[in-house]
Design a protein around this motif. Structure first.
Motif, short mmCIF file in Angstrom:
data_model
loop_
_atom_site.label_atom_id
_atom_site.label_comp_id
_atom_site.label_asym_id
_atom_site.label_seq_id
_atom_site.Cartn_x
_atom_site.Cartn_y
_atom_site.Cartn_z
N GLY A 97 3.35 -2.07 4.14
CA GLY A 97 3.26 -1.45 2.47
C GLY A 97 4.59 -1.66 1.98
N VAL B 187 -3.03 0.69 -4.26
CA VAL B 187 -2.65 -0.78 -4.00
C VAL B 187 -2.86 -2.13 -5.06
N LYS C 105 1.22 2.88 3.28
CA LYS C 105 0.81 2.94 4.27
C LYS C 105 -0.03 2.20 5.38
N SER D 200 -8.37 2.66 -5.55
CA SER D 200 -6.37 1.83 -4.93
C SER D 200 -5.78 1.59 -5.98
N ASN E 71 -4.08 6.72 -2.82
CA ASN E 71 -3.36 6.05 -2.62
C ASN E 71 -3.32 4.60 -2.81
N ARG F 62 1.38 5.81 0.55
CA ARG F 62 0.45 6.32 1.04
C ARG F 62 0.19 7.69 0.09
N GLN F 63 -1.07 8.00 0.57
CA GLN F 63 -1.54 9.60 -0.34
C GLN F 63 -0.21 10.19 -0.22
N SER G 160 2.06 9.59 -6.05
CA SER G 160 2.37 8.12 -5.78
C SER G 160 2.65 7.10 -6.64
N ALA H 115 0.93 -1.30 0.20
CA ALA H 115 -0.24 0.46 0.50
C ALA H 115 1.14 0.85 -0.26
#
Length: 180
Positions: free
Chosen positions: A163, A128, A153, A72, A126, A38-39, A45, A36
């Motif tokens: 992450g 994923v 994240k 995501s 974000n 993170r924003q 990102s 993941a």
């Protein structure tokens, strides 16, 4: 920003549970299959894999989350290059990449691209990513290679390893972030 560890996405494992979980019980494997990103407000990102040398990239496959937020795992841009201008100057391979609830194959627009790095990008959001496979002629150029991402994240559940970028090059195409 300093790239964070991203090794899970390329470690070659093809299932969840004890094999990708450093020996923990399968019930404790939440967040061990995907990474993941993170924003960070106002910033791109990104996730990238270092293929080790200049490679010709013709196509790629991406697996997104199957048990979470759709946003995501879609709307990405795939790039190939030598990480010029922190990757922003790398050639766009494909725009509007969708990986939600499955594994999707894409060919680079306007032919193959050259570079050492393959990256996925999304502005102010974000990401994923559960698996990335990068292909020249036939071989997966990303499998097991070093990977990094713009940020990590952490999950609200407190999962400490939520992450790691290499989760996207580990061979696991399950896509179930919360697999148990």
């Amino acid at each position: 920003p300093k790239p964070e560890e991203a090794w899970r996405a390329v470690d070659g494992f093809t299932n969840h549970g004890a094999f990708i979980n450093e020996g923990n019980a399968p019930a404790n494997s939440r967040s061990m299959a995907c990474t993941a990103v993170r924003q960070i407000a106002g910033q791109d990102s990104w996730w990238r894999v270092d293929m080790g040398s200049n490679q010709r990239v013709e196509s790629f496959a991406v697996t997104g989350i199957s048990d979470g937020v759709e946003e995501s795992s879609k709307g990405w841009e795939a790039r190939v290059g030598d990480w010029k201008d922190d990757g922003k100057a790398d050639a766009v391979c494909k725009s509007d990449v969708n990986a939600y609830r499955g594994t999707y194959w894409y060919a680079c627009d306007k032919g193959s691209k050259q570079g050492r790095y393959f990256s996925l990008w999304k502005y102010n959001a974000n990401m994923v990513i559960c698996e990335v496979q990068v292909y020249g002629d036939t071989q997966d150029l990303a499998f097991g290679k070093p990977a990094e991402q713009s940020s990590i994240k952490k999950l609200a559940s407190g999962a400490a390893a939520s992450g790691k970028a290499t989760r996207a090059v580990d061979g696991n195409t399950d896509g179930n972030y919360a697999h148990s």
